[in-house]
Scaffold this motif. Structure first.
Motif: not given
Length: 888
Positions: A611-624, A661-674
């Protein structure tokens, strides 16, 4: 609500069979994400990654099936709608949504009872006894010893006490653990006796020819049987250890050793090997306990300082023959296991440790062993002969292999001496019906360490599977475990509806399992903990990657680099990195991605179990999109964030992730890195490492910032082995100005001094493994050129075109020679095939158009819709017909 089925989608929704097939392909690749999913109202909204942009698909099941998609396809049932409907149908079916209206409340009487479960397992053994091939070699008497040989040529000894009551023992593993007092071999033997009435009647008159000491699996104690006269001295000795009914009456099994010494050499005594092993094990435990009392833990051979909780784990484990370290991910379980292995070498004189882990962690194990100790480690790899040589002759204390390789090498592993076996990520063997699981169980070992970050109390079936390796007697046999702890429905499927008596399991595990959660040891942890998973590329991925490398090398060898050369290098490097994530980023047709497979396993442990909230980064939108499909399949609620999200909606998405609390993952391209604050998470997964170190810091900085409740952030990097990614991860990085100007495309002009150009080329070269460059990439022909990949930069397409051109030229040449032979003319004087020339020149102009497009932004345009090249069939005259758009 309307029920959506695959047949309905194929027959009623898809515009045609071709469209349905294309939609199925999108569905299987998973290049879409869920915007909203309301099963109760029957309203669904998706975003699909299309060839010319992202499309929104809406589906309603309220009053019939209604669909809409904003793609250019003119008809209603486009491939995007088909893909989305297939996903909705699969989700609703897997969640048994259609049956939810008739939800049942089960009573205790609906579950199978103890006797029913026992009768089932006995029935299954009786069936096996009747169906399987077995050869019985009878002994001289009915009571006494007999041999049975299975189809696989395994020999077991049967010791029959009474054929009438079907009482006896078997040396097979099932008999010693199943607590049934029978096995399929005994059943087969007694069935055979009943058919031979003379032999059976003879057994009634006989007495047991020897005193038999065996292990009573039901009572988990030694026992003896004899129905004849026993000499007085032996009877007195037996009475000291066994009750009148033959059951062992002392508390410590090790004490039986003295009796076995006295009885050794007596012809009328048989002691089962299992009893001898049990007594030996208890003697060892007693000796180990006495050593432990006087032992002082010395960590001087470990080249780092362990945290207090890690030392506690080592001290909990060292003097146990088997242990499970179940700390949460990121708490240093690997270092604890390495330390335990080093100390066990000192205490027990161990010579060999076998580490079995996922393939992606082999490199990390080797690096950590050699970083924290003076011991050497070798990874078992290469051909079958090379692997066998490593097992047989390698002097290293640590051998490292992976689960899949164990299945291939199990015969070699079984014959070598292994003192300690370490299973890392042991949840990989949770399915005890697989061949890999069965192979792991047969690894010989004196002691074992099991590592898993998955809470063992959550899924009891997984727990039982892991304990089959670690401590097979703790919860065995499975039928008693099931009767005591599983609620099995009394229906045709006999499915598991729940669990019971979990406190009993917890009590049994106290001496075997040690588990700490992150919040319990926060004061000990550093600010960040980084784990890197090294993942093997598939054969296809590696071939494509090497194709790009081969295309890159001639450019790097140039004396003078033009701006076009720099951009070409940039594009090739980009493609090399993209194929490391998934082949879908290259060809839009296949989705070969070991990284996605590894990510699924990480998410199961990190998010689903812990139950760890996690952020996943990928450079490419298609990969997300592909990752989003995976998250949806795992039923993990997530936020999909990229640069296309309108500014006014961004904060709402962040708030949803933070406050729900139930939303566990923030899936982001590098737009989320700034500029984002994501302190609700304490884990960051980099699906690929960015070129720019500043970007990597930005990603972590979104989570590890003021307001972060956890003082320790877990960072997980996924790196493709034998690729440019591995070179970047090894610390070979470019200077910041090179990133800004070239790799990240900062500015429209690239104007380096000669010195900076040389530095740029040298840094690129340093990222390419010279040994890999010597391995030619195999030709891999794509059916269709991806829209997103420039024709002239895709080596797969170049290889395809060259191969087709060569084949056509060769066929044409053969045809000319044949014609010349028939007509007795010189084939070299004939006019070249006009169609072939047209096609070759047409492809050449397309290549030129690509170059022009890259350098100027303007393509070569045909004068009309016809071909740019025309070859006169009679004269061979070539006409080129095109126009250039104006250049500013």
């Amino acid at each position: 609500m309307e029920q959506l089925t695959k047949e309905y989608i194929r027959e009623r929704i898809a515009d045609s069979k071709v469209i349905h097939t294309r939609g199925e392909n999108i569905y299987h690749l998973g290049n879409y994400s869920v915007n909203s999913f309301d099963a109760k109202k029957g309203l669904f909204s998706y975003t699909v990654d299309g060839n010319y942009g992202n499309y929104t698909v809406d589906v309603s099941l309220e009053n019939g099936v209604r669909t809409s998609c904003d793609c250019p396809y003119p008809a209603g049932g486009c491939k995007h709608i088909v893909a989305v409907c297939l996903d909705i149908a699969e989700r609703l079916l897997s969640e048994n949504y259609y049956d939810s209206e008739t939800d049942e409340t089960f009573q205790e009487t609906d579950y199978l009872g103890y006797e029913e479960i026992r009768d089932d397992v006995i029935a299954s053994r009786r069936k096996s006894a009747k169906m399987e091939e077995m050869e019985i070699i009878f002994g001289e008497t009915c009571k006494g010893e007999h041999t049975i040989i299975t189809k696989n040529k395994r020999k077991y000894i049967l010791r029959v006490h009474d054929p009438e009551t079907e009482r006896g023992t078997c040396s097979c593993p099932d008999f010693t653990h199943n607590r049934l007092g029978l096995c399929k071999h005994l059943i087969r033997f007694f069935d055979k006796c009943k058919k031979d009435r003379g032999f059976f009647e003879q057994g009634k008159k006989e007495t047991m020819p020897f005193i038999h000491i065996y292990w009573d699996s039901y009572n988990q104690k030694p026992c003896y049987f004899y129905d004849g006269r026993i000499e007085k001295s032996v009877k007195e000795d037996l009475s000291l250890y066994f009750s009148e009914n033959g059951l062992y009456k002392k508390n410590d099994v090790a004490e039986l050793y003295l009796l076995l010494l006295k009885l050794a050499g007596k012809k009328n005594v048989r002691v089962d090997d299992f009893v001898t092993r049990k007594v030996e094990n208890y003697l060892f435990l007693n000796e180990m306990f006495s050593v432990k009392k006087n032992y002082s833990f010395d960590y001087s051979r470990i080249k780092t300082v362990l945290y207090p909780y890690q030392k506690k784990g080592v001290e909990f484990s060292l003097f146990k023959t088997r242990v499970i370290i179940a700390d949460e991910m990121g708490l240093g379980k690997t270092l604890q296991a390495i330390t335990i292995s080093i100390l066990k070498k000192d205490v027990f004189g161990f010579k060999r440790v076998l580490v079995v882990c996922p393939a992606s962690l082999k490199e990390q194990w080797k690096k950590e062993i050699e970083r924290f100790t003076d011991e050497k480690a070798v990874i078992v790899a290469g051909s079958r002969r090379e692997r066998q040589k490593i097992y047989d002759t390698s002097p290293e204390y640590f051998l490292i292999t992976n689960y899949e390789a164990v299945l291939r090498d199990i015969m070699v592993i079984q014959r070598i001496r292994t003192d300690l076996v370490i299973l890392d990520e042991a949840q990989r063997i949770k399915n005890f019906e697989t061949k890999t699981h069965q192979a792991i169980l047969t690894i010989p070992r004196k002691q074992s360490i099991v590592i898993t970050g998955t809470p063992l109390e959550n899924k009891l079936e997984d727990l039982y599977s892991i304990l089959q390796f670690s401590d097979p007697e703790l919860l065995s046999p499975f039928w008693i475990f099931a009767a005591n702890h599983l609620k099995i429905l009394r229906d045709r499927r006999k499915s598991i509806a729940g669990y019971k008596n979990l406190d009993i399991i917890h009590k049994k595990l106290e001496n075997l399992v040690i588990r700490r959660k992150k919040e319990e040891v926060l004061e000990c942890l550093p600010e960040e903990i980084t784990n890197t998973y090294y993942i093997d590329l598939t054969k296809e991925q590696y071939e494509i990657h090497q194709g790009y490398v081969q295309s890159l090398m001639p450019i790097l060898g140039k004396k003078i680099l033009t701006p076009f050369d720099i951009r070409t290098i940039q594009q090739l490097l980009l493609c090399m990195r993209m194929v490391c994530d998934s082949t879908y980023l290259i060809d839009r047709k296949t989705n070969l991605s070991p990284k996605l497979t590894e990510l699924e396993k990480i998410l199961c442990e990190l998010v689903i179990e812990n139950k760890r909230k996690t952020v996943i980064f990928s450079e490419w939108t298609t990969m997300t999109y592909l990752i989003g499909k995976l998250l949806s399949g795992l039923k993990i609620p997530f936020i999909d964030f990229n640069g296309k999200v309108p500014q006014q909606k961004r904060q709402k998405l962040i708030d949803e992730f933070t406050d729900n609390p139930s939303c566990m993952v923030f899936l982001s391209s590098d737009a989320g890195g700034v500029g984002l604050n994501l302190q609700a998470a304490d884990c960051v997964i980099n699906f690929e490492l960015p070129w720019n170190p500043a970007k990597l810091n930005q990603r972590t900085g979104r989570v590890n910032r003021i307001g972060q409740r956890s003082r320790c952030i877990n960072i997980i990097n996924l790196v493709a082995k034998n690729s440019i990614e591995e070179r970047v991860a090894a610390g070979i990085a470019m200077k910041q100005e090179l990133f800004d100007a070239v790799i990240d495309g900062g500015g429209d002009e690239v104007d380096y001094s000669q010195e900076k150009k040389a530095e740029f080329i040298n840094r690129i070269r340093s990222m390419l493994d010279e040994e890999q460059l010597a391995v030619p990439a195999k030709k891999h022909i794509s059916e269709e050129l991806p829209d997103s990949t420039p024709y002239y930069l895709n080596p797969r397409v170049l290889a395809q075109q060259n191969e087709l051109d060569f084949e056509k030229e060769e066929a044409a040449e053969e045809e000319k020679i044949s014609d010349a032979a028939e007509e007795n003319i010189d084939s070299h004087e004939s006019v070249p095939d006009a169609a072939i020339m047209e096609e070759v020149l047409e492809n050449g102009l397309k290549f030129l158009s690509g170059l022009t497009m890259m350098a100027t932004g303007k393509p070569v345009i045909a004068d009309d819709e016809s071909k740019m090249v025309h070859v006169d069939k009679n004269t061979g005259e070539v006409t080129l017909k095109f126009k250039l758009q104006g250049f500013s």
